[in-house]
Design a protein around this motif. Structure first.
Motif, PDB file in Angstrom:
ATOM      1  N   SER A   1       7.602   4.246  -6.173  1.00 39.36           N
ATOM      2  CA  SER A   1       7.608   4.055  -4.721  1.00 39.36           C
ATOM      3  C   SER A   1       6.490   4.888  -4.142  1.00 39.36           C
ATOM      4  N   ARG A   2       5.897   4.383  -3.075  1.00 39.55           N
ATOM      5  CA  ARG A   2       4.814   5.122  -2.432  1.00 39.55           C
ATOM      6  C   ARG A   2       4.727   4.728  -0.970  1.00 39.55           C
ATOM      7  N   LEU A   3       4.170   5.620  -0.176  1.00 39.86           N
ATOM      8  CA  LEU A   3       3.959   5.350   1.229  1.00 39.86           C
ATOM      9  C   LEU A   3       2.591   4.727   1.432  1.00 39.86           C
ATOM     10  N   ILE A   4       2.541   3.606   2.148  1.00 41.45           N
ATOM     11  CA  ILE A   4       1.291   2.951   2.500  1.00 41.45           C
ATOM     12  C   ILE A   4       1.311   2.701   3.999  1.00 41.45           C
ATOM     13  N   SER A   5       0.436   3.373   4.714  1.00 45.32           N
ATOM     14  CA  SER A   5       0.380   3.257   6.180  1.00 45.32           C
ATOM     15  C   SER A   5       1.744   3.505   6.813  1.00 45.32           C
ATOM     16  N   GLY A   6       2.449   4.489   6.274  1.00 43.65           N
ATOM     17  CA  GLY A   6       3.730   4.862   6.835  1.00 43.65           C
ATOM     18  C   GLY A   6       4.897   4.016   6.378  1.00 43.65           C
ATOM     19  N   ARG A   7       4.647   3.012   5.541  1.00 40.80           N
ATOM     20  CA  ARG A   7       5.715   2.150   5.037  1.00 40.80           C
ATOM     21  C   ARG A   7       5.921   2.435   3.549  1.00 40.80           C
TER      22      ARG A   7
END
Length: 304
Positions: free
Chosen positions: A250-256
């Motif tokens: 899991s990772r954050l991309i542009s806050g998502r």
């Protein structure tokens, strides 16, 4: 040229079993040993570089038993440890000249040619008279490779070489490693997946002192190409998805929050196929979803 590791075991006095029946066959070329911090990578590297002995098992370099013929192995070994000390007030040229002398290059003319060639190769010639204590992290690592290449070694071991480097120095270091040549065994021990993806034709994943996966990166990626799915979720939903699905990352991309899930078929509505990469292979192996048994055919083909 071949390095054969058979059933290596090592347990420290505190009870930590750092190596647990490690077996690998490593051909010439770049080989990536991938695993998290504490997986046993550095213990294996120190064992192969003759700095410590395993409790049992063996490692042979072209038929030479490493633990029984340490002097012979050291003559053909280049080693860049994760942490290495330098004399901070000595120039790069003088220190490399000193290392070359210790390596057995006794004639001053030959030593000068070797030192200058290595400084050029590692792009340090313009700072050859600068004290190494003033070097940046990337310059120190390139100097480390220069000293490891003294004597034209057959086996080169680099342990976590790009940790802490900025992107520009990391690219420069990658280019340097890729130019070393395919006629040597170069073992790249790292926890950075991109290093292995960029440089290595053969690899193994190590976890808690055990090899859990081995093979060639591209076939291993192809093996899971249609079994990785992605979806954006709310961060608050992550624990729920981890309970219901085999979430491998899991990772954050542009806050998502973007999750990758390992599944043979679409796990649920809203998931779409992900473009699988070596990071997915690594996380699936670390989660126990891929193993040496699943990669036996690939590893055999790769001669790993």
């Amino acid at each position: 040229m071949e390095l054969r590791i058979q059933h290596l075991n090592k347990t420290y006095d505190n009870g930590v079993k750092a190596l647990n029946d490690i077996s690998l066959t490593i051909p010439a070329g770049m080989f990536g040993l991938l695993g998290p911090n504490g997986a046993g990578k550095s213990t294996l590297m120190r064992t192969l570089s003759t700095l410590q002995d395993a409790d049992s098992g063996s490692a042979t370099l072209d038929g030479i038993n490493i633990s029984e013929n340490k002097d012979s192995v050291r003559r053909v070994l280049g080693y860049l440890p994760q942490d290495f000390g330098l004399y901070p007030k000595v120039s790069a040229y003088d220190l490399l000249d000193h290392f070359a002398s210790l390596k057995g290059i006794s004639q001053s003319k030959q030593r000068k040619e070797v030192v200058e060639a290595l400084l050029h190769q590692t792009n340090l010639y313009n700072v050859k008279n600068k004290h190494v204590g003033g070097f940046s992290g990337g310059m120190r690592q390139r100097f480390g490779i220069a000293q490891a290449l003294i004597g034209d070694p057959k086996l080169i071991i680099v342990d976590e070489p790009t940790a802490g480097l900025d992107p520009e120095e990391r690219v420069r270091f990658h280019n340097l490693l890729s130019d070393i040549g395919n006629d040597k065994i170069v073992i790249l021990s790292t926890h950075i997946v991109e290093d292995v993806a960029d440089l290595c034709n053969h690899m193994a994943v190590i976890r808690q002192g055990q090899v859990v996966l081995q093979g060639q990166p591209l076939p291993l990626i192809e093996q899971i190409a249609d079994q990785v799915w992605k979806r954006f979720i709310d961060k608050s939903e992550l624990a729920l998805y981890q309970q219901e699905f085999r979430v491998i990352s899991s990772r954050l991309i542009s806050g998502r929050t973007l999750i990758h899930v390992y599944a043979e078929d679409q796990p649920a509505e809203g998931f779409t196929p992900a473009h699988a990469n070596l990071e997915d292979v690594y996380f699936a192996a670390m989660a126990g979803l891929l193993g040496t048994s699943a990669a036996t055919t690939t590893a055999s083909t790769a001669n790993v």
